[in-house]
Design a protein around this motif. Structure first.
Motif, PDB file in Angstrom:
ATOM      1  N   LEU A 129       0.834  -1.211   0.000  1.00 20.21           N
ATOM      2  CA  LEU A 129       0.000   0.000   0.000  1.00 20.21           C
ATOM      3  C   LEU A 129       0.865   1.257   0.000  1.00 20.21           C
ATOM      4  CD1 LEU A 129      -2.972  -0.639   2.472  1.00 20.21           C
ATOM      5  CD2 LEU A 129      -3.096  -0.162   0.029  1.00 20.21           C
ATOM      6  N   ALA A 130       1.913   1.239   0.819  1.00 14.84           N
ATOM      7  CA  ALA A 130       2.804   2.404   0.881  1.00 14.84           C
ATOM      8  C   ALA A 130       3.483   2.616  -0.477  1.00 14.84           C
ATOM      9  CB  ALA A 130       3.853   2.210   1.980  1.00 14.84           C
ATOM     10  N   LEU A 174       2.189   1.835  -3.418  1.00 17.49           N
ATOM     11  CA  LEU A 174       1.194   2.411  -4.323  1.00 17.49           C
ATOM     12  C   LEU A 174       0.954   3.889  -4.008  1.00 17.49           C
ATOM     13  CD1 LEU A 174      -1.464  -0.425  -4.721  1.00 17.49           C
ATOM     14  CD2 LEU A 174       0.542   0.070  -6.131  1.00 17.49           C
ATOM     15  N   GLU A 175       1.039   4.243  -2.720  1.00 15.11           N
ATOM     16  CA  GLU A 175       0.929   5.661  -2.374  1.00 15.11           C
ATOM     17  C   GLU A 175       2.075   6.451  -2.981  1.00 15.11           C
ATOM     18  OE1 GLU A 175       0.281   6.631   1.830  1.00 15.11           O
ATOM     19  OE2 GLU A 175      -0.939   4.822   1.969  1.00 15.11           O
TER      20      GLU A 175
END
Lengths: 401, 81
Positions: B43-44, B46-47
């Motif tokens: 997720l990080a 993709l951020e």
């Protein structure tokens, strides 16, 4: 005369080395301020103070390693008020039996290090720069920093190493003075887990949980949400575990000195693996009172800090129940080992599509196996089963968490 | 494949896992397995991709972006759409 003590740093960390003092004599400190960074066998940790006052004297210098409970600084009340007793951490229920924390024979107060030359704050040094300094045999204290806020960065160390005559050349095969971080961490985890296996009569339960309602809810929510607010099923499982623990006090607390002490709140320890090896288990405080969104945000924050630095001593001291989620690693089942002095550990494996009997029909559902390792001195399988079943019940209505 | 875009995406990866040497990145292997990233790291990542390229990857497209090559293709397509 108030004393600021080396706080409890987690059950498997019994001593700490002062890496940086962020305050100097004469500085005013306030509840929640980070006053020092401390290196343990596992990580560099920020240490907070939980009272207001003025630093009178630093009792332990940079580079000194002292046991938990050792006075680190003397703190006086603000103004001319009589000095107050200052606690290093909120009254932590966790005590580490091996540590002479109960009554440490106060070491003779060492003279405080000379006041730092700068504005009253010691220059900070990046972890990388400190390692490079150690490798090159340079004393970081004598390097002028050019990084943010005058901190010492790698380039400063290398510059200093180039211009400073190397101290006595080290004989090449000299054994390292201290074991490296990876070895020390392995030793610390090994010692704690050995104690767990030696002292705690574990029992183990497992329950397969149908997550299709959770997954549907998470997917639908995430459609509309920007990345930083998206949930994962793991966040829902954590939230459900915290809520269930609030109603099962025999899973949530500490077994100390032959007796069980249920905890007041649910401070959920989360096992976070470090890519370099080893793991840390900081706590998400009062996890049972957080919404899933809040819990997810705290989880991301604590994972980030576990891996990049900046965990606080109070977070490492606090867990009342630990969760380990190995789902990302693709295994189905965790046979947990309890972190003493806690009395239970909840494990989650991978969420996987599995055949699932739904009434008299066969369906394919996303299923996770939840496991519980719990302490027979405190509870029995019956109680443990009720706890796991409540986690199951709660994840069936994720929107209510 | 756009080299500039690839550089941005590898940057995002290295930000999440600083121990990665960009020279070691294999474009066709899922990054989570290649570098032992968990879902939180992913997720990080993709951020970081969103911050650098302006393209937010929806959850239903996670499968498409599990490799660097897939991520470059997805972001390039989203930008030209």
């Amino acid at each position: 005369m108030g004393e600021f003590l080396m706080p409890t740093l987690g059950a498997d960390m019994t001593e700490g080395k002062i890496v940086t003092w962020l305050v100097a004599p004469g500085d005013e400190v306030h509840h929640g301020d980070i006053v020092a960074t401390v290196d343990t066998s596992k990580a560099e940790i920020d240490v907070e103070i939980f009272e207001d006052g003025v630093v009178e004297e630093l009792l332990v210098g940079v580079g000194e390693k002292v046991p938990v409970g050792t006075p680190l600084a003397r703190i006086a009340a603000v103004g001319a008020e009589p000095a107050v007793v200052v606690e290093a951490a909120p009254p932590a229920p966790v005590t580490v039996p091996e540590t002479p924390a109960a009554a440490p024979p106060a070491p003779p107060a060492r003279p405080a290090p000379p006041p730092p030359p700068t504005d009253g704050h010691r220059p900070r040094i990046s972890p990388l720069a400190r390692r490079v300094a150690a490798d090159l045999g340079v004393d970081p204290e004598e390097i002028a920093g050019t990084g943010p806020h005058g901190s010492v960065v790698r380039a400063d160390v290398e510059r200093a190493a180039g211009t400073t005559p190397a101290p006595a050349p080290k004989p090449a095969p000299s054994p390292p003075a201290e074991p490296d971080r990876a070895t020390a961490m392995r030793d610390a985890i090994g010692a704690l887990m050995s104690r767990s296996k030696r002292e705690i009569p574990h029992y183990h339960l497992a329950l397969d949980i149908d997550l299709h309602l959770t997954q549907r809810w998470v997917t639908r929510r995430n459609e509309d949400l920007p990345l930083p607010q998206r949930l994962t099923p793991a966040g829902v499982l954590l939230a459900a575990t915290a809520r269930a623990a609030a109603h099962h006090s025999d899973m949530n607390g500490h077994h100390v000195d032959g007796a069980f002490h249920p905890a007041d709140g649910v401070h959920l320890g989360v096992a976070i693996s470090l890519r370099a090896g080893g793991l840390l288990t900081p706590a998400i405080k009062d996890a049972d009172s957080l919404s899933v969104d809040e819990l997810m945000e705290r989880l991301r924050d604590v994972v980030h800090r576990a891996r990049t630095g900046g965990l606080r001593a109070s977070e490492l001291a606090a867990p009342t129940l630990t969760v380990t989620d190995l789902g990302d690693r693709g295994v189905d089942l965790v046979h947990g080992v309890i972190y003493p002095p806690q009395v239970a550990l909840v494990g989650f494996g991978a969420v996987r599509s599995r055949p699932w009997a739904d009434g008299d029909a066969l369906a394919v559902r996303p299923v996770v196996t939840a496991t519980l390792a719990a302490d027979h001195r405190v509870s029995d399988g019956h109680r443990g089963a009720l706890f796991l079943r409540e986690i199951d019940r709660l994840v069936q209505t994720p929107e209510e968490l | 494949m756009s080299d500039d875009l690839r550089t941005l995406i590898v940057d995002a990866l290295v930000e999440v896992a600083p121990e990665i040497d960009p020279a070691d990145v294999r474009d066709d292997e899922p990054v989570q397995e290649q570098f032992d990233l968990d879902s939180m790291d992913f997720l990080a990542f993709l951020e970081g991709v969103a911050a650098r390229t302006g393209v937010e990857i929806p959850e239903r497209a996670y499968r498409d972006v599990e490799t660097i090559a897939g991520c470059v293709t997805y972001v390039a397509a989203a930008r030209s759409a």
